[in-house]
Design an enzyme around this catalytic site. Structure first.
Site, PDB file in Angstrom:
ATOM      1  CG  ASP A 289      -1.576  -2.852   1.842  1.00  0.00           C
ATOM      2  OD1 ASP A 289      -2.132  -2.656   2.933  1.00  0.00           O
ATOM      3  OD2 ASP A 289      -0.976  -1.935   1.218  1.00  0.00           O
TER       4      ASP A 289
ATOM      5  NE  ARG B 282       4.516   9.186   5.860  1.00  0.00           N
ATOM      6  CZ  ARG B 282       3.380   8.541   6.068  1.00  0.00           C
ATOM      7  NH1 ARG B 282       2.712   8.020   5.065  1.00  0.00           N
ATOM      8  NH2 ARG B 282       2.913   8.401   7.288  1.00  0.00           N
TER       9      ARG B 282
HETATM   10  C1  SAM Z   1      -3.564   2.011   8.367  1.00  0.00           C
HETATM   11  S1  SAM Z   1      -3.331   0.556   7.413  1.00  0.00           S
HETATM   12  C2  SAM Z   1      -4.653  -0.472   8.024  1.00  0.00           C
HETATM   13  C3  SAM Z   1      -4.185  -1.882   8.308  1.00  0.00           C
HETATM   14  C4  SAM Z   1      -5.240  -2.786   8.934  1.00  0.00           C
HETATM   15  N1  SAM Z   1      -6.392  -2.923   8.100  1.00  0.00           N
HETATM   16  C5  SAM Z   1      -5.622  -2.284  10.295  1.00  0.00           C
HETATM   17  O1  SAM Z   1      -6.725  -1.794  10.490  1.00  0.00           O
HETATM   18  O2  SAM Z   1      -4.785  -2.375  11.206  1.00  0.00           O
HETATM   19  C6  SAM Z   1      -3.967   1.087   5.820  1.00  0.00           C
HETATM   20  C7  SAM Z   1      -3.462   0.210   4.659  1.00  0.00           C
HETATM   21  O3  SAM Z   1      -4.256   0.506   3.507  1.00  0.00           O
HETATM   22  C8  SAM Z   1      -3.417   0.388   2.375  1.00  0.00           C
HETATM   23  N2  SAM Z   1      -3.999   1.125   1.239  1.00  0.00           N
HETATM   24  C9  SAM Z   1      -4.049   2.469   1.041  1.00  0.00           C
HETATM   25  N3  SAM Z   1      -4.614   2.751  -0.138  1.00  0.00           N
HETATM   26  C10 SAM Z   1      -4.948   1.561  -0.704  1.00  0.00           C
HETATM   27  C11 SAM Z   1      -5.569   1.196  -1.936  1.00  0.00           C
HETATM   28  N4  SAM Z   1      -5.935   2.108  -2.844  1.00  0.00           N
HETATM   29  N5  SAM Z   1      -5.748  -0.125  -2.180  1.00  0.00           N
HETATM   30  C12 SAM Z   1      -5.360  -1.055  -1.286  1.00  0.00           C
HETATM   31  N6  SAM Z   1      -4.758  -0.774  -0.105  1.00  0.00           N
HETATM   32  C13 SAM Z   1      -4.559   0.526   0.181  1.00  0.00           C
HETATM   33  C14 SAM Z   1      -2.083   0.963   2.844  1.00  0.00           C
HETATM   34  O4  SAM Z   1      -1.005   0.526   2.048  1.00  0.00           O
HETATM   35  C15 SAM Z   1      -2.023   0.488   4.291  1.00  0.00           C
HETATM   36  O5  SAM Z   1      -1.237  -0.683   4.429  1.00  0.00           O
END
Ligand code: SAM
Length: 287
Positions: A154, A45
């Site tokens: 996000d 990545r």
């Molecule tokens: C797997 S996706 C989940 C999306 C949605 N909630 C779902 O369940 O389909 C996880 C998301 O969490 C975000 N994320 C990770 N660490 C984070 C943080 N410290 N603060 C806010 N968002 C975060 C990532 O950028 C990613 O878009």
């Protein structure tokens, strides 16, 4: 370090010390836990980042990204390391609770002129907040004219930009019920098999960049919070710090949803009572 990869091309490889430094930065910046087993994923990545910056080794990348000059690169590094997989109407049992159990109260509050706020925390490319908006507006169209908003946040600015655009492929929209596809999507002219969420849905969703580990600037409490498939990437301590914070911004009659493999930690079970699979209501301390 450069090595010859099986396909004959020259690849840059990350040594253990560099991995440790990158993993420490991902944890302090975003709470992400990168075990040694994820080293190959991390390297693949981050390789495009090296290429874009014209750096020849992960070691020099690590020096740069951890330096004062590398502040904006840190955002790009986190963006590259987060997992953004999402689907429309993921974990449908939550939508059943939302419509059958939470919506009657939400509607009553909105009719009384109260603000109604939902927070999709870690919204990725928008499928989660748009699914909520479609399900709720379909069941209660009058909310479109009331004080009703969905905050979708996000950490990754690239992904919130994508979410705001609201365009999805034919494959991605498959999870949306056919009636909602007809009602709330429109095909994008000149782009084969691309569909866009209509303005009436976009109008009630506000996308913001927000790191869950940082300060939360919101002033209003939420009726519903969904933080699904996000804390799974955090360690137990970071998760434990978040539960009281979510509790403090949830209305006493609110609803809280996590992803299928996530649970509120034991230490915060005095704050949330489970009402179904990864669904909770807040416990309000009696005076
Ligand atoms: C797997 S996706 C989940 C999306 C949605 N909630 C779902 O369940 O389909 C996880 C998301 O969490 C975000 N994320 C990770 N660490 C984070 C943080 N410290 N603060 C806010 N968002 C975060 C990532 O950028 C990613 O878009």
């Amino acid at each position: 370090m450069n090595i010859q990869t099986p396909n004959g091309s020259t690849g840059t490889v990350m040594d253990d010390a560099t991995f440790t430094s990158i993993a420490a930065l991902a944890k302090s910046e975003a709470g992400l836990i990168l075990s040694k087993a994820k080293s190959t994923m991390v390297q693949s990545r981050l390789r495009p980042r090296l290429k874009e910056l014209g750096l020849s080794s992960f070691n020099s990348y690590s020096d740069y990204v951890t330096s004062n000059a590398g502040m904006s690169e840190r955002i790009k590094m986190i963006s590259a390391l987060t997992t953004n997989v999402s689907h429309f109407f993921r974990e449908p049992h939550h939508f059943e609770i939302l419509i059958d159990q939470a919506l009657p109260d939400i509607l009553a509050k909105a009719r009384r002129g109260e603000k109604v706020r939902i927070w999709s925390a870690g919204c990725s490319s928008g499928q989660e907040p748009y699914s909520i908006a479609m399900a709720i507006l379909d069941a209660a169209p009058e909310l479109a004219t009331q004080d009703f908003l969905i905050l979708a946040s996000d950490i990754d600015p690239k992904i919130t930009e994508k979410a705001r655009l609201g365009q999805y492929s034919l494959q991605q929209i498959k999870g949306i019920p056919a009636t909602f596809q007809d009602k709330y999507l429109t095909s994008v002219e000149g782009q084969k098999d691309t569909y866009e969420v209509k303005d009436e849905i976009k109008k009630i969703v506000r996308f913001r960049e927000l790191n869950l580990l940082a300060e939360w600037p919101m002033q209003n409490k939420f009726d519903v919070i969904l933080c699904r498939n996000v804390v799974i990437y955090f360690d137990a301590e970071t998760q434990s710090d978040l539960w009281p914070r979510f509790h403090s911004v949830l209305k006493p009659d609110g609803w809280f949803f996590l992803g299928h493999s996530e649970r509120v930690s034991e230490t915060s079970m005095d704050k949330f009572s489970p009402i179904g699979l990864t669904a909770y209501r807040p416990i309000v301390a009696s005076k």
